[in-house]
Design a protein around this motif. Structure first.
Motif, short mmCIF file in Angstrom:
data_model
loop_
_atom_site.label_atom_id
_atom_site.label_comp_id
_atom_site.label_asym_id
_atom_site.label_seq_id
_atom_site.Cartn_x
_atom_site.Cartn_y
_atom_site.Cartn_z
N ALA A 86 0.83 -1.21 0.00
CA ALA A 86 0.00 0.00 0.00
C ALA A 86 0.86 1.26 0.00
CB ALA A 86 -0.93 -0.01 1.21
N ALA A 87 1.96 1.23 0.75
CA ALA A 87 2.84 2.40 0.81
C ALA A 87 3.55 2.63 -0.53
CB ALA A 87 3.87 2.22 1.92
N ALA A 88 3.92 1.53 -1.21
CA ALA A 88 4.71 1.64 -2.43
C ALA A 88 3.86 1.72 -3.70
CB ALA A 88 5.66 0.45 -2.54
N GLN A 89 2.56 1.45 -3.60
CA GLN A 89 1.72 1.44 -4.80
C GLN A 89 1.76 2.75 -5.57
OE1 GLN A 89 0.00 -1.44 -5.93
NE2 GLN A 89 -0.07 -0.18 -7.77
N PRO A 90 1.70 3.92 -4.91
CA PRO A 90 1.78 5.18 -5.67
C PRO A 90 3.09 5.32 -6.46
CG PRO A 90 0.92 5.60 -3.48
CD PRO A 90 1.40 4.18 -3.48
N VAL A 91 4.18 4.78 -5.91
CA VAL A 91 5.45 4.83 -6.62
C VAL A 91 5.38 3.95 -7.87
CG1 VAL A 91 7.94 4.36 -6.47
CG2 VAL A 91 6.71 5.22 -4.47
N PHE A 92 4.81 2.76 -7.72
CA PHE A 92 4.66 1.83 -8.85
C PHE A 92 3.81 2.48 -9.94
CE2 PHE A 92 2.90 -1.75 -11.19
CZ PHE A 92 3.95 -2.64 -11.25
N ASP A 93 2.68 3.06 -9.55
CA ASP A 93 1.78 3.68 -10.52
C ASP A 93 2.44 4.85 -11.24
OD1 ASP A 93 -0.16 1.87 -9.74
OD2 ASP A 93 -1.16 3.27 -8.37
N HIS A 94 3.16 5.67 -10.48
CA HIS A 94 3.83 6.83 -11.08
C HIS A 94 4.93 6.39 -12.04
CE1 HIS A 94 5.10 10.96 -11.49
NE2 HIS A 94 6.33 10.63 -11.15
N MET A 95 5.61 5.31 -11.72
CA MET A 95 6.67 4.78 -12.59
C MET A 95 6.09 4.39 -13.95
SD MET A 95 9.17 1.51 -11.88
CE MET A 95 7.74 0.43 -11.63
N LEU A 96 4.92 3.76 -13.96
CA LEU A 96 4.28 3.40 -15.22
C LEU A 96 3.90 4.62 -16.04
CD1 LEU A 96 4.22 0.58 -13.91
CD2 LEU A 96 1.91 0.29 -14.82
N PRO A 107 12.84 1.83 -9.39
CA PRO A 107 13.00 0.53 -8.73
C PRO A 107 13.65 0.64 -7.36
CG PRO A 107 13.54 0.33 -11.04
CD PRO A 107 13.35 1.80 -10.78
N LEU A 108 14.66 1.49 -7.26
CA LEU A 108 15.32 1.73 -5.97
C LEU A 108 14.32 2.29 -4.97
CD1 LEU A 108 18.10 1.91 -4.43
CD2 LEU A 108 18.22 4.27 -5.26
N ARG A 109 13.55 3.28 -5.38
CA ARG A 109 12.55 3.90 -4.50
C ARG A 109 11.49 2.88 -4.09
NH1 ARG A 109 11.83 8.19 -7.16
NH2 ARG A 109 12.80 9.72 -5.78
N LEU A 110 11.07 2.05 -5.03
CA LEU A 110 10.08 1.01 -4.71
C LEU A 110 10.56 0.12 -3.58
CD1 LEU A 110 8.71 -0.38 -8.12
CD2 LEU A 110 7.36 0.58 -6.25
N GLY A 111 11.79 -0.38 -3.72
CA GLY A 111 12.32 -1.27 -2.69
C GLY A 111 12.44 -0.59 -1.34
N MET A 112 12.87 0.65 -1.35
CA MET A 112 13.06 1.37 -0.10
C MET A 112 11.72 1.65 0.59
SD MET A 112 16.22 3.96 -1.05
CE MET A 112 16.71 4.25 0.65
N VAL A 113 10.72 2.06 -0.20
CA VAL A 113 9.40 2.34 0.38
C VAL A 113 8.73 1.05 0.86
CG1 VAL A 113 7.10 3.29 -0.07
CG2 VAL A 113 9.13 4.46 -0.95
N ALA A 163 10.24 -1.43 2.19
CA ALA A 163 10.86 -1.75 3.48
C ALA A 163 10.45 -0.77 4.57
CB ALA A 163 12.37 -1.79 3.35
N ALA A 164 10.44 0.52 4.25
CA ALA A 164 10.13 1.54 5.25
C ALA A 164 8.64 1.68 5.52
CB ALA A 164 10.69 2.89 4.78
N ARG A 165 7.81 1.19 4.56
CA ARG A 165 6.34 1.28 4.64
C ARG A 165 5.84 2.72 4.68
NH1 ARG A 165 4.20 -3.86 8.30
NH2 ARG A 165 5.47 -5.44 7.21
N SER A 166 6.67 3.62 4.19
CA SER A 166 6.28 5.02 4.01
C SER A 166 7.33 5.68 3.14
CB SER A 166 6.16 5.76 5.35
OG SER A 166 7.41 5.85 5.99
#
Length: 362
Positions: free
Chosen positions: A163-173, A213-219, A221-224
Motif C-alpha cells: 500500500a505504501a509503495a503502490q503510488p510509486v509503482f503507478d507513477h513509474m508506469l 525501482p530503488l525507491r520502490l524497494g526502499m518504500v 521496506a520503510a512502509r512510508s
C-alpha cells in the motif's frame, strides 16, 4: 544475516546473488498463467513471453531488492517476486519499443513483431503479415504490462508495504509511457538538443531503470515514503540512471552485437535522437552535420554509412564528452553512497550495481 549477505555479495556480485530467486519467481508466475493459454492458437503467445523473459540482466529487480535492503528490509521471499514484476514491465516496454522503432532483433533473437510476422508468413494466412505481427506484439506487450501489475500485487509482500509503495509503482508506469511518447515526439519534430534528449532518456529509461525501482524497494521496506528516501534516490538513483542511459546510447552505436543483441549501429538506422547524437550535432561542422542528418534514420544504412557516422561522432568529441559525463555521474553517485544512512551491505551492493550498469562494454 547481514555479515553473511555482505560476504555473499562480495563473492557473487549483487546481480548474480538475486538472479536465481528472481528467475524462480518469474517461472512460478508464468506457470500459474499457463492454463489460460492451453488453446492451441494461444500457445504461441505464451511461448513468445517465455522466450523474451528468459533474457535480460535483471538490473531493475536488483535495484529494487537492494533498495529494500538499504532501508532495512530483511529476509522476505515476497520481495523477490515484487522485484521480479519489474522484468515484466521491462519486457512490455521493449516489445512496444521494437514495434515503434521497427527493430528486427532483440536480445539476439527476432523481435516479437518479427516473430509473429514470420508465424503469419509460414502459415500462409490471409492479410498483411506485417500488420499481424505488429498487432500481436502490441497485445503481447499489453499482456506483460498487465502481468507486471498482477505479479506485483500478489507478491506476498506485507499489505502495508504494498500500500505504501503502490503510488510509486503507478507513477513509474506513467513516467514510462510519457517517456515513450516524448521519444516519438523527439524524432517527429527533430529538435534534438542535449536537454531534450536528456528529458526523454530520464522518463523513458533512466528513472524506471534505476531511480524508481530503488525507491520502490526502499518504500516497501520503510512502509512510508520518507523524505530521506527521495533525497537518496535523487542523489544516487537519478545520477546512475542518467549514466546508464548515456552508456546505452554509446552501446547503440559502438556496441558489440554479441553484447547488445542487436546489429551494429542499429540505433543509427532507427534514427534515435539520443544524447550522443545531440552532442554530435551541437559540435559538428556544416559538412559533418549534413552527413549526420542525411544518414541518420536510413533503414538501409550499410556498414560504410555506420562507419561514417561513428567517425563524425568521434571526431566532434561527442563520444569523449559522453564518456566523461558517464564518469562524472558515476563518481557523484558513488560519493553520495558514503554519507547515505543505509545498511552497509546495501551500500556495497549499490556501489557495485552502479559500476555494472554504466561499465564500458564496447
Amino acid at each position: 544475516m547481514e555479515d553473511t549477505l555482505s560476504y555473499m555479495t562480495k563473492v557473487t556480485g549483487p546481480l548474480e546473488l538475486i538472479r536465481p530467486d528472481v528467475d524462480r519467481a518469474l517461472q512460478r508466475f508464468l506457470d500459474r498463467q499457463r492454463p489460460a493459454f492451453d488453446d492451441p492458437d494461444l500457445i504461441a503467445v505464451m511461448s513468445a513471453a517465455e522466450d523474451f523473459l528468459a533474457g535480460g540482466k535483471r538490473l531493475r529487480p536488483a535495484f529494487c531488492y537492494w533498495g529494500w535492503r538499504a532501508a532495512g528490509g530483511g529476509a522476505d521471499p515476497g520481495v523477490f517476486t515484487a522485484a521480479a514484476s519489474l522484468e515484466l514491465l521491462q519486457a512490455s516496454a521493449l516489445v512496444h519499443d521494437d514495434v515503434m522503432d521497427s527493430s528486427d532483433l532483440r536480445r539476439g533473437m527476432p523481435s516479437a513483431h518479427r516473430r509473429f510476422e514470420k508465424l503469419h508468413l509460414d502459415a500462409e494466412w490471409s492479410g498483411s503479415a506485417l500488420q499481424f505481427g505488429e498487432g500481436a506484439a502490441i497485445l503481447l506487450g499489453n499482456l506483460m504490462l498487465i502481468w507486471s501489475g498482477e505479479m506485483w500485487r500478489t507478491s506476498g509482500v506485507p499489505v502495508a508495504s504494498l500500500a505504501a509503495a503502490q503510488p510509486v509503482f503507478d507513477h513509474m508506469l506513467t513516467e514510462l509511457m510519457s517517456g515513450q511518447y516524448l521519444d516519438l515526439l523527439e524524432q517527429a519534430h527533430g529538435e534534438n538538443t542535449f536537454d531534450s534528449a536528456l528529458r526523454v532518456a530520464l522518463y523513458k529509461s533512466g528513472k524506471y531503470s534505476v531511480e524508481q525501482p530503488l525507491r520502490l524497494g526502499m518504500v516497501l521496506a520503510a512502509r512510508s515514503r520518507e523524505p530521506w528516501i527521495d533525497r537518496f534516490c535523487a542523489e544516487y538513483g537519478q545520477k546512475v540512471g542518467i549514466a546508464f542511459q548515456l552508456r546505452d546510447d554509446v552501446l547503440g552505436v559502438f556496441g558489440d552485437p554479441v553484447e547488445t543483441g542487436k546489429p551494429a549501429g542499429d540505433d543509427l538506422r532507427e534514427g534515435k535522437r539520443t544524447m550522443l547524437i545531440a552532442r554530435t550535432l551541437a559540435a559538428a561542422s556544416k559538412a559533418q552535420a549534413h552527413d549526420v542528418r542525411n544518414l541518420l534514420g536510413d533503414p538501409k544504412l550499410d556498414a560504410e554509412g555506420v562507419a561514417r557516422l561513428r567517425e563524425v561522432i568521434e571526431d566532434t568529441g561527442a563520444l569523449a564528452y559522453c564518456e566523461d559525463m558517464i564518469g562524472r555521474y558515476l563518481r557523484d553517485a558513488l560519493d553520495s553512497l558514503q554519507t547515505a544512512g543505509i545498511t552497509a551491505d546495501a551500500r556495497e551492493a549499490l556501489a557495485a550495481l552502479a559500476v555494472a550498469a554504466t561499465a564500458r562494454r564496447t
